[in-house]
Design a protein around this motif. Structure first.
Motif, PDB file in Angstrom:
ATOM      1  N   UNK A  85      -1.223   9.063  -4.553  1.00 52.67           N
ATOM      2  CA  UNK A  85      -0.150   8.187  -4.070  1.00 52.67           C
ATOM      3  C   UNK A  85       0.771   7.780  -5.219  1.00 52.67           C
ATOM      4  N   UNK A  86       0.569   8.321  -6.407  1.00 55.04           N
ATOM      5  CA  UNK A  86       1.324   7.835  -7.568  1.00 55.04           C
ATOM      6  C   UNK A  86       2.845   8.020  -7.442  1.00 55.04           C
ATOM      7  N   UNK A  87       3.282   9.146  -6.872  1.00 57.89           N
ATOM      8  CA  UNK A  87       4.738   9.286  -6.731  1.00 57.89           C
ATOM      9  C   UNK A  87       5.285   8.265  -5.732  1.00 57.89           C
ATOM     10  N   UNK A  88       4.444   7.847  -4.778  1.00 59.55           N
ATOM     11  CA  UNK A  88       4.921   6.839  -3.823  1.00 59.55           C
ATOM     12  C   UNK A  88       5.132   5.470  -4.468  1.00 59.55           C
ATOM     13  N   UNK A  89       4.433   5.225  -5.574  1.00 53.62           N
ATOM     14  CA  UNK A  89       4.680   3.976  -6.301  1.00 53.62           C
ATOM     15  C   UNK A  89       6.117   3.994  -6.818  1.00 53.62           C
ATOM     16  N   UNK A  90       6.501   5.138  -7.374  1.00 50.94           N
ATOM     17  CA  UNK A  90       7.861   5.254  -7.899  1.00 50.94           C
ATOM     18  C   UNK A  90       8.881   5.141  -6.769  1.00 50.94           C
ATOM     19  N   UNK A 123       7.248  13.144  -3.063  1.00 51.48           N
ATOM     20  CA  UNK A 123       6.619  11.912  -2.554  1.00 51.48           C
ATOM     21  C   UNK A 123       5.601  12.323  -1.494  1.00 51.48           C
ATOM     22  N   UNK A 124       4.728  11.403  -1.123  1.00 53.16           N
ATOM     23  CA  UNK A 124       3.685  11.678  -0.113  1.00 53.16           C
ATOM     24  C   UNK A 124       2.886  12.938  -0.443  1.00 53.16           C
ATOM     25  N   UNK A 125       2.462  13.068  -1.699  1.00 52.54           N
ATOM     26  CA  UNK A 125       1.723  14.258  -2.116  1.00 52.54           C
ATOM     27  C   UNK A 125       0.383  14.391  -1.408  1.00 52.54           C
ATOM     28  N   UNK A 126      -0.172  13.284  -0.945  1.00 56.90           N
ATOM     29  CA  UNK A 126      -1.474  13.347  -0.279  1.00 56.90           C
ATOM     30  C   UNK A 126      -1.361  14.004   1.095  1.00 56.90           C
ATOM     31  N   UNK A 127      -0.145  14.196   1.580  1.00 58.14           N
ATOM     32  CA  UNK A 127       0.067  14.794   2.904  1.00 58.14           C
ATOM     33  C   UNK A 127       0.360  16.283   2.741  1.00 58.14           C
ATOM     34  N   UNK A 182       0.894  -1.156   0.000  1.00 60.44           N
ATOM     35  CA  UNK A 182       0.000   0.000   0.000  1.00 60.44           C
ATOM     36  C   UNK A 182       0.932   1.204   0.000  1.00 60.44           C
ATOM     37  N   UNK A 183       0.952   1.970  -1.103  1.00 66.18           N
ATOM     38  CA  UNK A 183       1.984   3.009  -1.211  1.00 66.18           C
ATOM     39  C   UNK A 183       1.674   4.262  -0.403  1.00 66.18           C
ATOM     40  N   UNK A 184       1.570   4.096   0.878  1.00 61.73           N
ATOM     41  CA  UNK A 184       1.459   5.233   1.797  1.00 61.73           C
ATOM     42  C   UNK A 184       2.042   4.744   3.119  1.00 61.73           C
ATOM     43  N   UNK A 206       8.430  14.726 -11.849  1.00 68.76           N
ATOM     44  CA  UNK A 206       8.196  15.317 -10.530  1.00 68.76           C
ATOM     45  C   UNK A 206       8.799  14.438  -9.429  1.00 68.76           C
ATOM     46  N   UNK A 207       8.787  13.127  -9.657  1.00 67.50           N
ATOM     47  CA  UNK A 207       9.408  12.228  -8.675  1.00 67.50           C
ATOM     48  C   UNK A 207      10.911  12.489  -8.595  1.00 67.50           C
TER      49      UNK A 207
END
Ligand code: SF4
Lengths: 247, 628
Positions: free
Chosen positions: B116-121, B531-535, B43-45, B525-526
């Protein structure tokens, strides 16, 4: 009924905070189906109280909490059932039933009972350390004989300088590591008994820091692993392990 | 005891080391010599978010029930550890074995929200797995994506070997078996993916080519590999009471967001709100058997020791046996002091009775989600809640002792006017007035009305997939306008309006309906450090602005334009059951301010009948060939 429960926290679970440990036991007690007593109200909580919290990163086989229960089969049954809920890193070591508090007297708090603790300070024997184990032992045994051992204690109200010497109750070099302590090749194990409790709670790190300023070698907290062995209460001028206090 | 991947020194220098040590109660460790397939579920968060997710717990339990498969977990390392791992070149590891992710057979990543897409990277990068799927070698894990965002996988298509479209309970065992078969015969990664492409619901992006028109819209989307089908139909589990459901979910040591047992009572929704993606994607509604749920609740509470249980579904009130289930839970768990929480209940006599039994009235609030202020706009979005429902529900609740009402709305809905927005303030005021109808001596202090708004993002597979999204300035202007209108109300002092800023909304809008070309933006952007753009405290707007400029991402094209009826959308090759014709019909009905009855009142011929089960077979006494 009040039960006094002694447990160990070791291995990887040394990273759990005191809050994590409390939450863990609340859930473990429910899984063990212990007939625990709850507070009143919309958000009832289990009636439990812990002794002095252990620092994050330290291991122990001398942790305690008191638990109120409505009923039980026996303390042995509680021990078996609760221990069955322990993952690796926790172990239930002893369960005792406290005598009922006489009417009109306040229940003694577990926290206030603790007057001393035993620790093993494990020197990890890392290769880069400036002192060899022999040199270390030599210097350390001289250090603890000093009549005055000054250390800076950081408290809520600020830094105070205290003399540790009267609070070091015992030091031994021949106590072996236990089954639950971390293992280090080439490590070293020192046993200390230190004053604990509300007034002069001496953490082993404070002692090791003072030793480093005594030797002039920079203190590195990762050189040591602290393991608590036991906590003691005072009865007739004598230090008694907490679990034997009411026997 | 498992040796940890991180040293004491690192663990003592980061926030919450417990995130990375595993060893939780009910986590699963298998002897390696009895395992031939290693699966890591991601879970990428951060851990506390990821551990709160029911879907992962279901799949974790399922995979570990498979013979020879060991499923472990990984979450995104928080920026403090991220920094250390990069500095010291520590590879990302799974919690249970603490082994490197790179040595696993599979890495499955759940896609719950676009941000969460950057967290996948991040996860791929820290694992040492090439970010682009086509650059991966035979030794790299197969990277799978799944979850709601997989219904438009295109913006992240380049990073995945394949996407599992639909519900995970159905064909993972087959996929694992194909993997073994391919390995036994010495097949390549590509050969395995060709086998996967033939399984219904599996999308292997590299087997498809996309051509664009001059206006940037899609000209064609075609398979370039004979094993890949032109259309991919989602997987649906029709037997929800007979399939995998964990008896013993993993119990975290840390306080996580959802620190409780979650009981999914049904999947899907009958309501058909036109803005709601979940309500469309998970059709048809399928209820779990009430006896199954009772047993499951008892087992899960016993095996976890949690002190709370929550019912989960898109609209719990529509579950037919809800009273039976809820009264059972209340009775059964009274002695054990287990709290029961019931989100998304329609306020009626039953709900108020239950709420008064399970919560402290003084401290709790009533929640309504009218989503739009006026009846006109509620008709546009097909939200069945009326003003009368809200006022009556509030009055009943006020009489029962509540004095705290939360109202949820969206700004930026299609056809919205100032009048509709003003009606939000007016409705909030009406609720307050209702309260003051009660004689003073019977009131319970002051009333507190909290309307809050979020910004509407059009999503794929909804009737609004064609519409233009509002601009940032419009959103801000609308929120300011509403704030002023609230202040004008008679009971303004009892109304506390809340709204969130719109930075993330626009980005969400880009990715929700974006295409393959956006993967360049994500990579860019990554690499700049996002990363953690949702925060909110981690989100770095400057990086995104810069990357968008460099990659020439045209917001007008992706977000602010109304799409043509027949435009080929990036997700059109997926068959989620509901047809594009149905969605368009619903869009037009919405524009005409007409409501469409829910599935129980009448079938709207959405297309989900094809799955042969659930509600579609309860309401229609018809044979399959009558469909559409
Ligand atoms: S086919 Fe009819 S009953 Fe089935 S989900 Fe669609 S609208 Fe509802």
């Amino acid at each position: 009924m009040t039960l006094r429960i002694k447990f160990a926290k070791y291995g990887n679970l040394k990273f759990l905070s005191h809050l994590d440990v409390m939450r863990f036991f609340q859930k473990a007690i429910r899984r063990a189906e212990i007939d625990v007593k709850y507070s009143e109200g919309y958000h009832p909580h289990q009636l439990m109280s812990f002794a002095a919290p252990l620092g994050v990163g330290q291991t122990s086989e001398g942790e305690y909490f008191d638990l109120e229960v409505n009923s039980m089969i026996s303390t042995d049954d509680i021990l078996t059932r609760l221990d069955a809920q322990m993952p690796e890193g926790f172990k239930v070591l002893h369960v005792s039933l406290l005598p009922p508090t006489p009417p009109q007297t306040r229940k003694e708090s577990l926290m206030a009972l603790v007057k001393a603790s035993d620790y093993l300070v494990l020197r990890k024997g890392l290769a880069h350390l400036p002192l060899t184990n022999e040199e270390f032992l030599g210097k350390f045994s001289e250090f603890v004989k000093e009549p005055e051992i000054l250390a800076v204690k950081t408290t809520k109200v600020g830094d105070t300088e205290i003399n540790l010497a009267p609070f070091i109750y015992d030091v031994k070099y021949d106590v072996p590591p236990t089954e639950l302590t971390e293992k280090y090749d080439n490590g070293l194990c020192i046993y200390v008994k230190l004053c604990a409790g509300n007034e002069n709670h001496i953490r082993p790190e404070l002692l090791m820091k003072a030793f480093h300023s005594y030797t002039g070698i920079e203190y590195d907290q990762y050189e040591y692993q602290v393991h608590r062995l036991e906590a003691y209460a005072l009865k007739d001028e004598e230090l008694i392990p907490i679990y034997k206090f009411h026997e | 005891m498992q040796k940890l991947a991180l040293s004491d020194e690192i663990l003592m220098n980061i926030e919450k080391p417990v995130r990375y040590i595993g060893g939780e109660v009910n986590s699963i460790v298998k002897p390696k010599d009895q395992v031939d397939v290693r699966f890591c579920m991601c879970f990428p968060d951060v851990y506390e978010i990821g551990m709160s997710h029911l879907g992962i717990q279901i799949l974790y339990d399922m995979f570990n029930k498979f013979d020879g498969v060991w499923c472990e977990r990984v979450y995104s390392p928080w920026p403090d550890l991220d920094r250390i791992m990069r500095e010291k070149h520590i590879p990302l590891f799974a919690l249970e074995s603490q082994d490197r992710i790179k040595d696993f057979d599979f890495l499955g990543i759940t896609l719950q929200y676009e941000m969460c897409y950057t967290n996948i990277l991040q996860v791929l990068d820290l694992s040492g797995i090439p970010l682009i799927a086509s650059e991966r070698g035979e030794e790299d894990p197969i990277v799978i994506g799944g979850g709601p965002c997989a219904y438009n996988p295109e913006p992240i298509a380049d990073f995945f070997d394949f996407f599992y479209i639909g519900e995970g309970e159905t064909v993972y065992q087959d996929i694992i078996n194909l993997y073994r078969k391919n390995r036994d015969k010495g097949g390549t990664r590509r050969e395995f993916l060709e086998m996967v492409a033939e399984v219904e619901g599996m999308y292997v992006p590299m087997f498809y080519d996309v051509d664009y028109n001059e206006d940037q819209t899609i000209k064609s989307f075609t398979p370039n590999n004979p094993h890949a089908p032109a259309r991919i139909r989602k997987q649906v589990e029709m037997k929800l009471s007979e399939t995998y459901y964990p008896d013993s979910p993993v119990v975290p040591f840390l306080q996580v967001v959802q620190d409780k047992v979650t009981l999914e009572i049904q999947r899907g929704c009958i309501r058909g709100c036109r803005f709601c993606q979940a309500g469309m994607l998970y059709r048809p509604i399928r209820e779990r058997d009430v006896e199954f749920l009772k047993q499951q609740a008892v087992k899960m509470i016993k095996n976890t020791g949690h002190e709370e249980i929550t019912l989960s579904s898109l609209s719990s009130s529509d579950y037919k046996a809800l009273p039976e289930l809820v009264y059972f839970l209340i009775d059964h768990f009274k002695e054990l002091k287990v709290n029961i929480s019931l989100p998304s209940l329609r306020i009626d006599a039953f709900a108020l009775d239950v709420m008064s039994k399970v919560q402290d009235i003084k401290k709790s609030s009533l929640t309504f989600a009218p989503e739009a202020g006026s009846q006109r706009l509620r008709n546009v979005i097909n939200k069945g809640l009326t003003e009368e429902n809200i006022l009556k529900g509030s009055m009943d609740a006020f009489k029962g002792g509540w004095n705290n009402v939360k109202l949820y709305f969206m700004l930026g809905l299609p056809t919205e006017t100032e009048e509709d927005i003003e009606q939000i303030a007016v409705l909030a005021d009406k609720v307050a007035r209702e309260y003051y109808e009660i004689p003073k001596e019977q009131r319970n202090g002051r009333v507190q009305i909290t309307p809050s708004t979020s910004f509407f993002v059009p999503k794929p597979f909804t009737p609004f997939q064609w519409v233009a999204m509002n601009r940032e300035e419009q959103f801000r202007e609308k929120a300011r306008f509403l704030k002023a209108k609230v202040a004008e109300q008679l009971n303004a002092r009892s109304i506390h309006y809340k709204w969130h800023d719109s930075d993330l909304t626009i980005l969400e809008g880009i990715f929700a309906r974006g295409d393959r070309r956006l993967s360049k933006l994500l990579l860019n952007v990554y690499k700049k450090g996002a990363i953690f753009d949702a925060w909110t405290d981690q989100f770095k707007k400057e990086l995104w602005d810069k990357a968008m400029e460099e990659e020439k991402v045209d917001l007008e094209f992706y977000v602010f334009r109304e799409r043509d009826k027949d435009e080929i959308f990036p997700w059109d090759f997926l068959d989620a059951g509901i047809t594009k014709e149905f969605l368009w019909r619903e869009y037009q009905t919405g524009l005409n301010e007409k409501v469409t009855p829910n599935c129980r009142k009448g079938c709207a011929r959405c297309g989900a009948f094809e799955f042969h089960g659930g509600i579609c077979y309860e309401t229609r006494n018809v044979s399959g060939d009558e469909v559409q």
